[in-house]
Enzyme design. Structure first.
Site, PDB file in Angstrom:
ATOM      1  N   LYS A 223       0.834  -1.212   0.000  1.00 17.15           N
ATOM      2  CA  LYS A 223       0.000   0.000   0.000  1.00 17.15           C
ATOM      3  C   LYS A 223       0.866   1.258   0.000  1.00 17.15           C
ATOM      4  O   LYS A 223       2.045   1.226   0.384  1.00 17.15           O
ATOM      5  CB  LYS A 223      -0.953  -0.011   1.201  1.00 17.15           C
ATOM      6  CG  LYS A 223      -2.066  -1.032   0.972  1.00 17.15           C
ATOM      7  CD  LYS A 223      -3.142  -1.018   2.002  1.00 17.15           C
ATOM      8  CE  LYS A 223      -4.208  -2.057   1.627  1.00 17.15           C
ATOM      9  NZ  LYS A 223      -5.237  -2.216   2.642  1.00 17.15           N
ATOM     10  N   ARG A 259      -2.963 -10.287   5.069  1.00 18.07           N
ATOM     11  CA  ARG A 259      -3.455 -10.385   3.693  1.00 18.07           C
ATOM     12  C   ARG A 259      -2.396  -9.794   2.771  1.00 18.07           C
ATOM     13  O   ARG A 259      -2.144  -8.592   2.826  1.00 18.07           O
ATOM     14  CB  ARG A 259      -4.768  -9.604   3.635  1.00 18.07           C
ATOM     15  CG  ARG A 259      -5.477  -9.611   2.311  1.00 18.07           C
ATOM     16  CD  ARG A 259      -6.706  -8.705   2.388  1.00 18.07           C
ATOM     17  NE  ARG A 259      -7.418  -8.688   1.126  1.00 18.07           N
ATOM     18  CZ  ARG A 259      -7.055  -7.936   0.096  1.00 18.07           C
ATOM     19  NH1 ARG A 259      -6.020  -7.148   0.174  1.00 18.07           N
ATOM     20  NH2 ARG A 259      -7.743  -7.982  -1.027  1.00 18.07           N
TER      21      ARG A 259
END
Ligand code: PT1
Length: 282
Positions: A223, A259
């Site tokens: 991210k 994840r």
């Protein structure tokens, strides 16, 4: 107290070790691997590879929810997810599907999926009932706003307390709907209506979420805030080291499910931390 096992739609996963959730994006526009797995045969191959690399779960997604992404019509989401599901029904680890749509949740359950990952925390009409009726496990995530605009100046009185209160409320809604307490994961939703400072505050304070009584899942992999902190603004392709550091930190602070895109590397990083912390390596 967190239970000893997570009941993942009938498969029991021990909670005394970290679990890697492998991300299989079936979208043409995902931020890291968009377009790479739109062919069902190649997607199935990737799913099997992630199992070999140590994934405890494999998650399929047909709707990108990264900042700025726009919603996908349900028919398109179904067209992306269902053909792949058909091909990997016999995968030796539980399958998850990333969706907010109750109809797709039911269809996916009929194809053998065991966990629904919903970035909208089962807020759509019929979603709580779809999960309960199908005997699915669920991951309830916090998001402020919706993907197209969620990064436009998000503000909180106290991000940790706001997210904590939201997750407590959605957990209670799930319990009231009849979803089993041992089948619920909670996720603060990194990058979903959060500034860099908000993401950092949440990562530091993951321990605050322990009293919710459910295992935590976090999605940090590649991210933008990871790229921003690990050596300056880095393109997505150069965020592996930062992502591994973030995964290790999150595990140390109480997350159990990570994840990620990079299954093998994350498994190795977490295996080292777990071996040392648990004393298993003497
Ligand atoms: C997540 C998650 C998710 N993340 C769960 N599901 C995404 N449970 C999709 C960026 O800032 O964390 N938890 N499903 C992907 N979302 C993003 C958000 C991708 C932010 C990229 C960014 O780069």
């Amino acid at each position: 107290m967190v239970a000893e096992f997570f009941d993942c739609g009938g498969v029991l996963l021990p909670l005394d070790r970290p679990h890697v959730v492998g991300i299989l994006n079936l979208t043409p526009d995902s931020f890291f691997d968009g377009g790479r797995h739109t062919d069902p045969a190649r997607a199935a191959e990737r799913a099997w590879r992630m199992v070999e690399e140590g994934a405890s779960l494999v998650e399929l997604g047909g709707e990108s929810t990264r900042p700025g992404a726009h919603p996908v019509p349900l028919d398109e989401e179904r067209r992306r997810v269902l053909p792949v599901l058909e091909r990997i029904r016999d995968l030796p680890v539980p399958l998850a599907v990333d969706t907010s749509d109750p109809a797709l949740m039911r269809e996916a359950a009929a194809c053998g999926v065991r966990l629904v990952n919903d970035v909208r925390a089962l807020s759509r009409p019929g979603a709580l009932e779809a999960v309960r009726a199908s005997g699915l496990a669920v991951c309830l995530m916090h998001m402020r706003g919706e993907p197209p605009t969620m990064q436009d100046d998000p503000r909180y009185a106290d991000v940790v307390e706001d997210v904590h209160g939201f997750l407590a409320g959605r957990r209670d809604a799930a319990l009231t709907a009849g979803i089993g307490a041992r089948s619920i994961l909670l996720d603060p939703g990194f990058g979903f209506g959060k500034t860099l400072a908000h993401n950092c505050a949440l990562l530091r304070a993951l321990g605050r979420f322990r009293d919710l009584g459910c295992p935590l899942l976090v999605g940090l992999s590649r991210k933008s805030f990871v790229g921003a902190l690990a050596g300056g603004p880095r393109p997505v392709s150069e965020r592996l080291a930062g992502s591994l550091a973030a995964a290790v930190l999150a595990y140390g602070n109480g997350a159990t499910f990570l994840r990620v895109h990079d299954v093998a590397a994350t498994r190795d990083a977490l295996a080292l931390v777990h071996a040392i912390r648990s004393g298993a390596a003497a």
